[in-house]
Design an enzyme around this catalytic site. Structure first.
Site: not given
Length: 393
Positions: A264, A285, A385
């Protein structure tokens, strides 16, 4: 705490780039000191005794705390809770972190579980309108209103929000709920030393030790700036991904918190370093092959913990084995063209992690300024949003 940005790094860095960004030190320090969102540099923690009083009251009538928040309103507390909660021993007073998902399955099971126990809600949001937080809080409040008489509901809701405005502040004023504030000059991802995190953390750690370590970390400006210069220089050399690496499984959410902090802070104007994380030896792995021999866009920051509980297996101290593996991986990755930064901690304690967290706040802010962006806003978050609001109304 020891921050090593040279041993496994010098051969990769361009001295002219380092000098270029190092010469901006006075400018960067001045920008941070004059920023209107720098309240985290010297936060007011005079409310600590108050949160401890409220904590004790909650413990007297509840068996669980439900923290409702998302992003900067929960990751700091969640990360410390995971760091200091035993892996397999059931916590006497569990903390549930909700409001981070719109999953109907999760919400249904959460409500069914909370039907069976006495719980208190701590809802955390500056605006009070964040969708995930608002929907979760609404559901939990309705459950509380079914379980308890109106005068008892007030004992089971604690609000942490803006000091003067917003839907939650209006509700506090109307209903008389107990509340804490999030200061105007501290953004969510920098809010570790506000009530948003210190209240829930008061149930599981010594928050005064956390505060003490944090204040020590804020003094590490020179080390933090050196780290920031190193990061900015590596970006210019094509190292656009920082991989935070731990060898302790309970660091998962701490690394998630770091990813939010840097993502951010820097991810604006087409700039910034992408933060990722790995937990070794597990991820050696799966992703180790890519780091060792894949696209060289990555550099790594390793966390090394010097002192951990002794666990003897076949005559060998397992933590010493873990440290040997970590040193071996660093050496191997450096030989494969991956620069590595190493941060050493003596132990994992509220004080040491408070110190480390304040250090990273400084690094994030300095790095943002070195990218010539505002380290304290996040305008891109509003785009999705707005689209959700358009579709849902």
């Amino acid at each position: 705490m020891k921050i090593d940005v040279s041993t496994y790094m010098d051969k990769f860095l361009d001295s002219k780039l380092v000098e270029k960004y190092s010469n901006r030190k006075d400018e960067i320090f001045q920008k941070l000191n004059q920023a209107n969102m720098n309240g985290w540099l010297n936060p007011d923690v005079s409310f600590v005794d108050q949160i401890l009083e409220v904590r004790d009251e909650v413990l007297s009538h509840s068996k669980c705390l439900v923290v409702v928040g998302i992003g900067g309103s929960f990751l700091g507390a969640k990360s410390f809770y995971e760091l200091f909660t035993p892996y397999f021993k059931k916590n006497d007073f569990p903390i549930i972190f909700a409001g981070t998902t719109l999953s109907s399955t999760y919400m249904k099971e959460l409500l069914e579980y909370l039907e069976t126990i006495d719980f208190t809600v701590n809802v955390i949001s500056k605006s009070g309108t964040t969708r995930e937080t608002a929907l979760t809080y609404s559901a939990l409040k309705k459950l509380l209103e079914r379980k308890y008489r109106p005068e008892e509901v007030k004992k089971h809701i604690i609000v942490t929000t803006d000091p003067v405005k917003g839907t939650l502040r209006d509700e506090v004023n109307r209903e008389g709920y107990r509340s804490f504030i999030i200061p105007d000059n501290i953004g969510g991802r920098y809010s570790l030393l506000t009530a948003a995190h210190l209240f829930p953390l008061s149930f599981c750690i010594d928050v005064k030790e956390l505060i003490l370590g944090y204040k020590e970390g804020v003094c590490l400006q020179d080390d933090a700036f050196s780290y920031s210069v190193c990061r900015r220089s590596l970006f210019d050399l094509g190292k656009v991904v920082e991989n935070f690496v731990t060898y302790e499984n309970n660091w998962y959410y701490y690394l998630e918190w770091l990813k939010q902090l840097f993502g951010e802070t820097e991810g604006k104007d087409g700039k910034g370093i992408l933060p990722i994380s790995m937990i070794h030896t597990r991820d050696l792995h799966s992703l180790g092959q890519f780091v060792q021999e894949g696209n060289k866009i990555i550099y790594e920051t390793f966390f090394k913990i010097n002192n951990m509980p002794i666990c003897d297996i076949d005559g060998k101290d397992l933590h010493k084995v873990n440290l040997i593996v970590e040193d071996s991986v660093i050496s191997a990755h450096v030989s494969g063209g991956v620069p590595c930064i190493v941060i050493e901690l003596d132990d994992i304690s509220p004080r040491s992690m408070g110190r480390l967290s304040a250090f990273f706040f400084l690094v994030a802010a300095y790095s943002g300024y070195l990218f010539d962006i505002n380290p304290f806003d996040q305008p891109g978050v509003e785009v999705y949003k707005a689209e959700v609001k358009r579709r849902l109304g």
